[in-house]
Design an enzyme around this catalytic site. Structure first.
Site, PDB file in Angstrom:
ATOM      1  CE  LYS A 255     -28.322  16.063 -33.909  1.00  0.00           C
ATOM      2  NZ  LYS A 255     -28.297  14.803 -33.965  1.00  0.00           N
ATOM      3  CE  LYS A 267     -27.437   9.253 -38.604  1.00  0.00           C
ATOM      4  NZ  LYS A 267     -27.021   8.674 -37.276  1.00  0.00           N
ATOM      5  NE  ARG A 341     -21.953  13.806 -29.561  1.00  0.00           N
ATOM      6  CZ  ARG A 341     -21.928  12.421 -28.753  1.00  0.00           C
ATOM      7  NH1 ARG A 341     -21.189  11.631 -27.982  1.00  0.00           N
ATOM      8  NH2 ARG A 341     -22.326  11.594 -29.379  1.00  0.00           N
TER       9      ARG A 341
HETATM   10  N1  BES Z   1     -28.878  12.003 -35.246  1.00  0.00           N
HETATM   11  C1  BES Z   1     -28.024  10.874 -34.276  1.00  0.00           C
HETATM   12  C2  BES Z   1     -29.484  10.304 -33.129  1.00  0.00           C
HETATM   13  C3  BES Z   1     -30.113   9.677 -33.648  1.00  0.00           C
HETATM   14  C4  BES Z   1     -30.276   8.200 -33.831  1.00  0.00           C
HETATM   15  C5  BES Z   1     -31.967  10.559 -33.323  1.00  0.00           C
HETATM   16  C6  BES Z   1     -31.665   7.242 -33.715  1.00  0.00           C
HETATM   17  C7  BES Z   1     -32.711   9.559 -33.641  1.00  0.00           C
HETATM   18  C8  BES Z   1     -32.724   8.394 -34.287  1.00  0.00           C
HETATM   19  C9  BES Z   1     -26.714  11.307 -34.035  1.00  0.00           C
HETATM   20  O1  BES Z   1     -26.691  12.295 -34.673  1.00  0.00           O
HETATM   21  C10 BES Z   1     -25.679  10.084 -34.020  1.00  0.00           C
HETATM   22  O2  BES Z   1     -25.702   9.662 -35.319  1.00  0.00           O
HETATM   23  N2  BES Z   1     -25.476  10.365 -32.964  1.00  0.00           N
HETATM   24  C11 BES Z   1     -24.633   8.899 -32.864  1.00  0.00           C
HETATM   25  C12 BES Z   1     -23.528   9.127 -31.922  1.00  0.00           C
HETATM   26  C13 BES Z   1     -22.605   7.717 -32.260  1.00  0.00           C
HETATM   27  C14 BES Z   1     -21.631   7.869 -33.513  1.00  0.00           C
HETATM   28  C15 BES Z   1     -21.307   8.397 -30.912  1.00  0.00           C
HETATM   29  C16 BES Z   1     -25.705   7.429 -32.616  1.00  0.00           C
HETATM   30  O3  BES Z   1     -26.324   7.942 -31.879  1.00  0.00           O
HETATM   31  O4  BES Z   1     -25.154   6.536 -33.200  1.00  0.00           O
HETATM   32 ZN    ZN Z   2     -27.914  13.848 -35.591  1.00  0.00          ZN
HETATM   33 ZN    ZN Z   3     -25.371  11.887 -36.593  1.00  0.00          ZN
END
Ligand code: BES
Ligand code: ZN
Ligand code: ZN
Length: 491
Positions: A255, A267, A341
């Site tokens: 990724k 975010k 994903r």
């Molecule tokens: N890149 C993030 C995950 C992440 C969070 C990596 C903190 C490292 C530190 C990923 O793309 C993401 O935002 N995931 C979401 C998924 C949710 C929307 C289902 C998450 O983890 O909140």
């Molecule tokens: Zn991400």
């Molecule tokens: Zn994300």
């Protein structure tokens, strides 16, 4: 940092000597103690130092010791001085004196094998990594003063040749750490691809696909993530042919979200700067390919990187959009922040279709839920293959990386069923968020043996527990996968 092997101590301001549990001097310790009239045993006797790993004691004014200062380094149980304990001792010798003002450190390893002396040099190299290219006003007293480390070895030639494969791994870890450290205004998809293309100098084959080529292949879920960005999405395909001609390759998929704002599902601003390292999976795969080529591994390996930037914009994808993946499956994008994903769905499908690999392992900073589940010092392993998972889990502890196997139970499949498409990109609510992410990926593996490594907890550290890993970019995964390939898939 200059690191070299020498036949004897001398000529450096500081000499590091190892001490095992029970205040047992290793190597030249006892002899140096005698030569200094017992200065070392007097100092240790007055201190709390027992020889436990992580301890250190500076003994200044050691005339007769071939150095102005001796630093005693706790090396733990002398009967269990394995590779990781040796690495810790070497790294801790460096950390103990790096800010002392001295420029040169000798580490006594003459009593160890040449391989062990090489491992000390390797550990010092990993421990002294710094990403300081953007610091222009740092005060000299804040910078490490040590610029030269000399490891006393019983056989310099043998130590030098034992260091060769380790140096290849260290260089690869540094390459990976540099990628992860770079800010997103510098390291965007095309720049990442350019740096990977440069690895052709090591004998790797590197192809870079742009948006037009991915469009032709139907990689719409990957492209949908990048469509809100001014930066062009890229797919990097790296090949190492060190195995027999025609031998089925093994494949690694990363990724590479060079910045993850979340997109329209944006975010919160606090901590968003961390999302520059949302390409840690792609950096690990790049580092692994660097290591395999650097040490001329006897294996055919593929690295595929999905490189995108996830931005909100007039052209960005919207929550609720339905996209057709390369596999033909339709995906309802409920949350544009679950973008990793989407990138991996097409990258995995592409990898198995083009290369028919023995197995695929993806690495991704995929979910915040992984941090909730495992804390910051373990990464998760999700796999449809006990063999692949076991090989990852066998290699990791040998190189000081922590993984924990997680379930991917089919009873949760219904959580990612969509009302209007084949699959949706998030589960219902937050329950099992890392698992539903893994189940989503599994639908794009076409049944090929596969493991998914969720390295969200470990790609970056602000509180390192490993002396060979300075705070910042870890290069997490490079050493485990390199070791796994060496132990299970070469020759
Ligand atoms: N890149 C993030 C995950 C992440 C969070 C990596 C903190 C490292 C530190 C990923 O793309 C993401 O935002 N995931 C979401 C998924 C949710 C929307 C289902 C998450 O983890 O909140
Ligand atoms: Zn991400
Ligand atoms: Zn994300």
């Amino acid at each position: 940092m200059k690191i070299e092997f020498v036949a004897a101590a001398g000529a450096c301001e500081i000499l590091a000597l190892l001490v095992h549990d029970g205040r047992q001097f290793a190597g030249a310790g006892a002899e140096v103690d005698t030569r200094t009239g017992g200065a070392l045993s007097r100092a240790i006797g007055k201190s709390r130092v027992t020889g436990a790993a992580g301890q250190s004691l500076n003994v200044a004014g050691t005339s007769g010791a071939d150095a102005d200062t001796v630093v005693l380094i706790g090396a733990g149980d002398g009967g269990a001085f394995d590779d990781l304990a040796i690495e810790a001792a070497g790294a801790n010798a460096y950390h103990a004196v790096k800010l002392s003002g001295a420029e040169c450190l000798t580490i006594d390893a003459a009593h160890l094998s040449p391989e062990q002396a090489a491992r000390i040099a390797f550990a010092v190299r990993l421990a002294s990594y710094r990403f300081d290219k953007y610091r222009t006003t740092e005060k000299p007293e804040k910078k490490p003063s040590i610029t030269s480390v000399r490891v006393v070895a019983s056989d310099i030639r043998a130590a030098e040749s034992a260091l060769e494969p380790l140096a290849a791994v260290a260089e690869a870890v540094e390459f990976s750490r540099d990628l992860v450290s770079e800010p997103a205004n510098v390291l965007y998809p095309a720049e990442f691809a350019r740096r990977v293309k440069e690895l052709e100098r090591l004998g790797l084959g590197v192809e870079i696909l742009g948006e037009a080529e991915m469009e032709k292949l139907g990689m719409r879920t990957l492209l949908a993530v990048g469509q809100g960005s001014r930066r062009e999405s890229q797919l990097a395909v790296i090949q190492w042919k060190g195995g027999a001609e025609g031998e089925q390759p093994i494949a690694f998929v990363g990724k590479g979200v060079c910045f993850d704002t979340g997109g329209i599902s944006i975010k919160p601003s606090e901590g968003m700067e961390d999302m520059k390292w949302d390409m840690g999976g792609a950096a690990a795969v790049s580092g692994l390919m660097h290591a395999l080529a650097g040490r001329k591994a006897k294996v055919n390996a593929i690295g595929v990187l999905g490189l995108v930037e996830n931005m909100p914009d007039g052209n960005a994808q919207r929550p609720g959009d339905v996209v057709v993946s390369m596999s033909g499956q339709t995906v309802e994008v409920i949350n544009t922040d679950a973008e990793g994903r989407l990138v991996l769905a097409d990258a995995l499908w592409y990898t198995q279709e083009r290369f028919k690999p023995k197995f695929m392992i993806d690495l991704a900073t995929l979910t915040g839920a992984m941090i909730v589940a495992l804390g910051l010092d373990y990464a998760g392993v999700f796999s449809n293959s006990d063999e692949v998972a076991d090989n990852v889990l066998a290699a990791a502890p040998k190189v000081g990386e922590n993984f924990w196997r997680m379930p991917i139970p089919s009873i949760y499949e219904k959580h990612i069923d969509s009302q209007i498409a084949d699959v949706k990109n998030v589960g219902n609510g937050r329950a099992g968020g890392s698992i539903t992410a893994a189940l989503f990926l599994q639908r794009f593996t076409n049944g090929v043996p596969w493991a998914h490594l969720d390295i969200a907890p470990t790609a970056w550290t602000n509180k390192s527990i490993n002396p060979t890993v300075p705070d910042g970019a870890v290069g997490f995964g490079v050493r485990t996968l390199d070791r796994m390939v060496a132990d299970a898939y070469e020759g």
